[in-house]
Motif scaffolding. Sequence first.
Motif, PDB file in Angstrom:
ATOM      1  N   GLN A   3      -0.298 -15.095 -39.733  1.00  0.00           N
ATOM      2  CA  GLN A   3       1.135 -14.934 -40.021  1.00  0.00           C
ATOM      3  C   GLN A   3       1.950 -14.975 -38.735  1.00  0.00           C
ATOM      4  O   GLN A   3       2.977 -15.666 -38.659  1.00  0.00           O
ATOM      5  N   ALA A   4       1.490 -14.286 -37.704  1.00  0.00           N
ATOM      6  CA  ALA A   4       2.217 -14.259 -36.429  1.00  0.00           C
ATOM      7  C   ALA A   4       2.244 -15.639 -35.775  1.00  0.00           C
ATOM      8  O   ALA A   4       3.253 -16.039 -35.177  1.00  0.00           O
ATOM      9  N   ALA A   5       1.144 -16.365 -35.887  1.00  0.00           N
ATOM     10  CA  ALA A   5       1.092 -17.710 -35.308  1.00  0.00           C
ATOM     11  C   ALA A   5       2.124 -18.620 -35.948  1.00  0.00           C
ATOM     12  O   ALA A   5       2.855 -19.354 -35.260  1.00  0.00           O
ATOM     13  N   PHE A   6       2.221 -18.589 -37.264  1.00  0.00           N
ATOM     14  CA  PHE A   6       3.191 -19.449 -37.949  1.00  0.00           C
ATOM     15  C   PHE A   6       4.618 -18.948 -37.777  1.00  0.00           C
ATOM     16  O   PHE A   6       5.553 -19.756 -37.731  1.00  0.00           O
ATOM     17  N   ASP A   7       4.796 -17.644 -37.680  1.00  0.00           N
ATOM     18  CA  ASP A   7       6.140 -17.125 -37.405  1.00  0.00           C
ATOM     19  C   ASP A   7       6.657 -17.661 -36.080  1.00  0.00           C
ATOM     20  O   ASP A   7       7.823 -18.063 -35.968  1.00  0.00           O
ATOM     21  N   LEU A   8       5.792 -17.664 -35.061  1.00  0.00           N
ATOM     22  CA  LEU A   8       6.196 -18.202 -33.760  1.00  0.00           C
ATOM     23  C   LEU A   8       6.471 -19.701 -33.856  1.00  0.00           C
ATOM     24  O   LEU A   8       7.458 -20.199 -33.301  1.00  0.00           O
ATOM     25  N   ALA A   9       5.623 -20.414 -34.575  1.00  0.00           N
ATOM     26  CA  ALA A   9       5.786 -21.867 -34.689  1.00  0.00           C
ATOM     27  C   ALA A   9       7.079 -22.255 -35.404  1.00  0.00           C
ATOM     28  O   ALA A   9       7.604 -23.346 -35.192  1.00  0.00           O
ATOM     29  N   SER A  10       7.605 -21.368 -36.224  1.00  0.00           N
ATOM     30  CA  SER A  10       8.757 -21.709 -37.052  1.00  0.00           C
ATOM     31  C   SER A  10      10.097 -21.483 -36.359  1.00  0.00           C
ATOM     32  O   SER A  10      11.132 -21.799 -36.939  1.00  0.00           O
ATOM     33  N   ARG A  11      10.074 -20.963 -35.129  1.00  0.00           N
ATOM     34  CA  ARG A  11      11.346 -20.730 -34.441  1.00  0.00           C
ATOM     35  C   ARG A  11      11.320 -21.370 -33.053  1.00  0.00           C
ATOM     36  O   ARG A  11      10.261 -21.491 -32.426  1.00  0.00           O
ATOM     37  N   PRO A  12      12.476 -21.795 -32.566  1.00  0.00           N
ATOM     38  CA  PRO A  12      12.526 -22.415 -31.236  1.00  0.00           C
ATOM     39  C   PRO A  12      12.107 -21.430 -30.150  1.00  0.00           C
ATOM     40  O   PRO A  12      12.488 -20.261 -30.166  1.00  0.00           O
ATOM     41  N   ASP A  13      11.305 -21.913 -29.227  1.00  0.00           N
ATOM     42  CA  ASP A  13      10.865 -21.106 -28.088  1.00  0.00           C
ATOM     43  C   ASP A  13      10.637 -22.061 -26.927  1.00  0.00           C
ATOM     44  O   ASP A  13       9.760 -22.919 -26.998  1.00  0.00           O
ATOM     45  N   PRO A  14      11.420 -21.939 -25.842  1.00  0.00           N
ATOM     46  CA  PRO A  14      11.303 -22.892 -24.731  1.00  0.00           C
ATOM     47  C   PRO A  14       9.931 -22.967 -24.095  1.00  0.00           C
ATOM     48  O   PRO A  14       9.552 -23.994 -23.529  1.00  0.00           O
ATOM     49  N   GLU A  15       9.151 -21.893 -24.178  1.00  0.00           N
ATOM     50  CA  GLU A  15       7.844 -21.842 -23.516  1.00  0.00           C
ATOM     51  C   GLU A  15       6.687 -22.205 -24.437  1.00  0.00           C
ATOM     52  O   GLU A  15       5.555 -22.283 -23.997  1.00  0.00           O
ATOM     53  N   ARG A  16       6.962 -22.395 -25.721  1.00  0.00           N
ATOM     54  CA  ARG A  16       5.894 -22.693 -26.654  1.00  0.00           C
ATOM     55  C   ARG A  16       5.633 -24.191 -26.723  1.00  0.00           C
ATOM     56  O   ARG A  16       6.544 -24.977 -26.898  1.00  0.00           O
ATOM     57  N   VAL A  17       4.370 -24.568 -26.594  1.00  0.00           N
ATOM     58  CA  VAL A  17       3.988 -25.958 -26.836  1.00  0.00           C
ATOM     59  C   VAL A  17       2.984 -25.963 -27.990  1.00  0.00           C
ATOM     60  O   VAL A  17       3.353 -26.104 -29.136  1.00  0.00           O
ATOM     61  N   LYS A  18       1.714 -25.729 -27.679  1.00  0.00           N
ATOM     62  CA  LYS A  18       0.704 -25.755 -28.747  1.00  0.00           C
ATOM     63  C   LYS A  18       0.229 -24.351 -29.068  1.00  0.00           C
ATOM     64  O   LYS A  18      -0.074 -23.556 -28.174  1.00  0.00           O
ATOM     65  N   ILE A  19       0.152 -24.076 -30.364  1.00  0.00           N
ATOM     66  CA  ILE A  19      -0.375 -22.806 -30.866  1.00  0.00           C
ATOM     67  C   ILE A  19      -1.726 -23.080 -31.502  1.00  0.00           C
ATOM     68  O   ILE A  19      -1.868 -23.986 -32.336  1.00  0.00           O
ATOM     69  N   ALA A  20      -2.718 -22.277 -31.124  1.00  0.00           N
ATOM     70  CA  ALA A  20      -4.039 -22.378 -31.728  1.00  0.00           C
ATOM     71  C   ALA A  20      -4.381 -21.070 -32.409  1.00  0.00           C
ATOM     72  O   ALA A  20      -3.933 -19.991 -31.990  1.00  0.00           O
ATOM     73  N   ILE A  21      -5.184 -21.161 -33.442  1.00  0.00           N
ATOM     74  CA  ILE A  21      -5.761 -19.998 -34.122  1.00  0.00           C
ATOM     75  C   ILE A  21      -7.264 -20.087 -33.923  1.00  0.00           C
ATOM     76  O   ILE A  21      -7.877 -21.097 -34.297  1.00  0.00           O
ATOM     77  N   ALA A  22      -7.843 -19.091 -33.287  1.00  0.00           N
ATOM     78  CA  ALA A  22      -9.266 -19.162 -32.917  1.00  0.00           C
ATOM     79  C   ALA A  22     -10.074 -18.088 -33.625  1.00  0.00           C
ATOM     80  O   ALA A  22      -9.637 -16.932 -33.759  1.00  0.00           O
ATOM     81  N   GLY A  23     -11.273 -18.487 -34.072  1.00  0.00           N
ATOM     82  CA  GLY A  23     -12.150 -17.561 -34.767  1.00  0.00           C
ATOM     83  C   GLY A  23     -13.016 -16.761 -33.810  1.00  0.00           C
ATOM     84  O   GLY A  23     -13.094 -17.038 -32.644  1.00  0.00           O
TER      85      GLY A  23
END
Length: 322
Positions: A302-322
Amino acid sequence: MWSYRIVAPYEFERTTIAEKTPDDLSDGQVLLRFLAAGVCGSDMPAFRGSRGRLPGDDGRSAAEKDGFPIHEIAGEVIASRHSEHRPGDRVVGWASGFDGLMERVISDGNGLAPYDPGLTPAQAVGLQPLACVLYACEQLPDLAGRHVAIIGQGSIGLLFSYVAKAAGARLVTGVDPVDRSSLTTAFGVDDAVRATSDRWVSQLAAADRADIVIEAVGHQVATLGHAVEAAAPGGTVFYFGVADDEAYPISMRLMLRNNLTLKSGVTLDRRRVLEAADKFAGEHPELLGTYLTHTFGVDEVQAAFDLASRPDPERVKIAIAG
């Protein structure tokens, strides 16, 4: 086994579903143990609750489809009915059912390839979008010495910027309303424009129009028209973004009078381009580490997608790791 599904706009639910086994495989498929997944911009409409076209996307408030919408995945082969994959192999590529957000994933083996064991699984998922960008660039004229403009400097647009500069582009222009100035040098952008594409093209002098314009935003109609307007006479426009609408109006007058070429298409020959992406990353060892900016655990979807859904100048790629 654990699985996630979207049950309402902007809301994931973790569930337990029946475990997938080797007996569930058809010819050409592999069974993977989840290692990591990448969050893609094309996942965002589903996260917002929009109804897609995949079988099983039939929930009342959202898809409610197990594992959906993840398609960028790295995993360990548990079982295989594909000649190129063996149990124990670590592979990256497409979760062909767009259902990669679960503990065990069944996928088409032709959309998977091994990756450099020096990469973490979270870094390796970046090879899937890189493969898509490399395949798209194969469809373009030679980029060496050209002015290349990329509308959208999200995770895909920045990869296009990097690949264009690595291919010898004379000038790389990156256009995005989010301030990406901290990332421009690392991704090869020479001219970072902080503006929406309509404002950018409205102020663009004829001499500053690009030989090649790549639309890397998607999910809207207007940006393709802006890309056409931004192309120099004899130029090429490539529409990479995901099309949410059936019809996209463009100015055929501009296309005709400026002798423009419009191209688009999905990624084919996936195993080959994944291998090309792994080779490219090996030749540019700083890329994937810079590209991966945020990693979340499987209990933080949920937190990963919340971050992905809003503009963030420092965000490029988000990964979810097991």
